[in-house]
Design a protein around this motif. Sequence first.
Motif, PDB file in Angstrom:
ATOM      1  N   THR A  28       0.937  -1.036  -0.043  1.00 12.90           N
ATOM      2  CA  THR A  28      -0.064  -0.075  -0.128  1.00 12.90           C
ATOM      3  C   THR A  28       0.893   1.213   0.246  1.00 12.90           C
ATOM      4  OG1 THR A  28      -1.837  -1.170   1.258  1.00 12.90           O
ATOM      5  CG2 THR A  28      -1.895   1.217   1.267  1.00 12.90           C
ATOM      6  N   SER A  31       2.235   1.586  -3.494  1.00 14.47           N
ATOM      7  CA  SER A  31       1.087   2.109  -4.266  1.00 14.47           C
ATOM      8  C   SER A  31       0.923   3.474  -4.257  1.00 14.47           C
ATOM      9  CB  SER A  31      -0.087   1.238  -4.202  1.00 14.47           C
ATOM     10  OG  SER A  31      -1.113   1.592  -4.636  1.00 14.47           O
ATOM     11  N   VAL A  32       0.626   4.004  -2.900  1.00 19.46           N
ATOM     12  CA  VAL A  32       0.270   5.427  -2.702  1.00 19.46           C
ATOM     13  C   VAL A  32       1.626   6.398  -3.194  1.00 19.46           C
ATOM     14  CG1 VAL A  32      -0.221   7.126  -0.872  1.00 19.46           C
ATOM     15  CG2 VAL A  32      -1.235   4.784  -0.904  1.00 19.46           C
ATOM     16  N   ASN A  34       4.173   5.603  -5.478  1.00 19.81           N
ATOM     17  CA  ASN A  34       4.547   5.550  -6.646  1.00 19.81           C
ATOM     18  C   ASN A  34       3.711   5.308  -7.735  1.00 19.81           C
ATOM     19  OD1 ASN A  34       7.384   5.982  -5.849  1.00 19.81           O
ATOM     20  ND2 ASN A  34       7.343   3.847  -5.021  1.00 19.81           N
ATOM     21  N   LEU A  35       2.603   4.743  -7.605  1.00 23.41           N
ATOM     22  CA  LEU A  35       1.578   4.522  -8.539  1.00 23.41           C
ATOM     23  C   LEU A  35       0.646   5.499  -8.872  1.00 23.41           C
ATOM     24  CD1 LEU A  35       0.716   0.623  -7.693  1.00 23.41           C
ATOM     25  CD2 LEU A  35       2.516   1.730  -9.272  1.00 23.41           C
ATOM     26  N   ARG A  36       1.237   6.505  -9.711  1.00 24.54           N
ATOM     27  CA  ARG A  36       0.306   7.803  -9.733  1.00 24.54           C
ATOM     28  C   ARG A  36      -0.775   7.817 -10.988  1.00 24.54           C
ATOM     29  NH1 ARG A  36       0.718  10.302  -5.186  1.00 24.54           N
ATOM     30  NH2 ARG A  36       2.730  10.874  -4.226  1.00 24.54           N
ATOM     31  N   LEU A  38      -2.961   5.537 -11.126  1.00 26.40           N
ATOM     32  CA  LEU A  38      -4.137   4.831 -10.642  1.00 26.40           C
ATOM     33  C   LEU A  38      -4.734   6.039  -9.765  1.00 26.40           C
ATOM     34  CD1 LEU A  38      -2.801   1.638  -8.599  1.00 26.40           C
ATOM     35  CD2 LEU A  38      -4.240   1.593 -10.720  1.00 26.40           C
ATOM     36  N   SER A  40      -6.867   8.065  -6.958  1.00 31.96           N
ATOM     37  CA  SER A  40      -6.326   8.337  -5.808  1.00 31.96           C
ATOM     38  C   SER A  40      -7.153   7.396  -4.996  1.00 31.96           C
ATOM     39  CB  SER A  40      -6.916   9.851  -5.479  1.00 31.96           C
ATOM     40  OG  SER A  40      -6.131  10.137  -4.086  1.00 31.96           O
ATOM     41  N   GLN A  43      -5.690   3.745  -5.017  1.00 33.60           N
ATOM     42  CA  GLN A  43      -4.178   3.426  -4.748  1.00 33.60           C
ATOM     43  C   GLN A  43      -4.147   2.756  -3.201  1.00 33.60           C
ATOM     44  OE1 GLN A  43      -2.434   7.257  -4.839  1.00 33.60           O
ATOM     45  NE2 GLN A  43      -1.928   7.188  -6.846  1.00 33.60           N
ATOM     46  N   TRP A  44      -5.032   3.081  -2.394  1.00 37.40           N
ATOM     47  CA  TRP A  44      -5.110   2.765  -0.892  1.00 37.40           C
ATOM     48  C   TRP A  44      -5.747   1.277  -0.830  1.00 37.40           C
ATOM     49  CZ3 TRP A  44      -2.481   5.246   2.866  1.00 37.40           C
ATOM     50  CH2 TRP A  44      -2.210   6.465   2.670  1.00 37.40           C
ATOM     51  N   TRP A  46      -6.442  -1.371  -3.042  1.00 34.70           N
ATOM     52  CA  TRP A  46      -6.291  -2.355  -3.783  1.00 34.70           C
ATOM     53  C   TRP A  46      -5.521  -3.475  -3.363  1.00 34.70           C
ATOM     54  CZ3 TRP A  46      -2.115  -4.645  -6.160  1.00 34.70           C
ATOM     55  CH2 TRP A  46      -1.056  -3.923  -6.090  1.00 34.70           C
TER      56      TRP A  46
END
Length: 85
Positions: A28, A31-32, A34-36, A38, A40, A43-44, A46
């Motif tokens: 998580t 994800s929050v 680096n995975l911009r 996705l 917002s 991101q938390w 998934w």
Amino acid sequence: MLNPRDDKNEWFFQDIGGMVGSYIAALTAVSVTNLRFLPSLFQWPWPTIVIVPIMSFVIRKYKIKFATGKRPADVSEVKLALLPE
């Protein structure tokens, strides 16, 4: 310790839950951060949405094996990657 569980293998399932929970937390955070690409709000949650059903399946599989009388040492194998075989 004050309220012992009826299942003597409960530690096994708590260990799986703890390890998977820490993996979900780390995933998580990545994800929050680096995975911009996705959305917002996605991101938390998934990692939890994807991994918890898999963890539940694995725990249920081991509970079935333990119900047949097998021990944790019989159904799992521990290998240290640093030691040569």
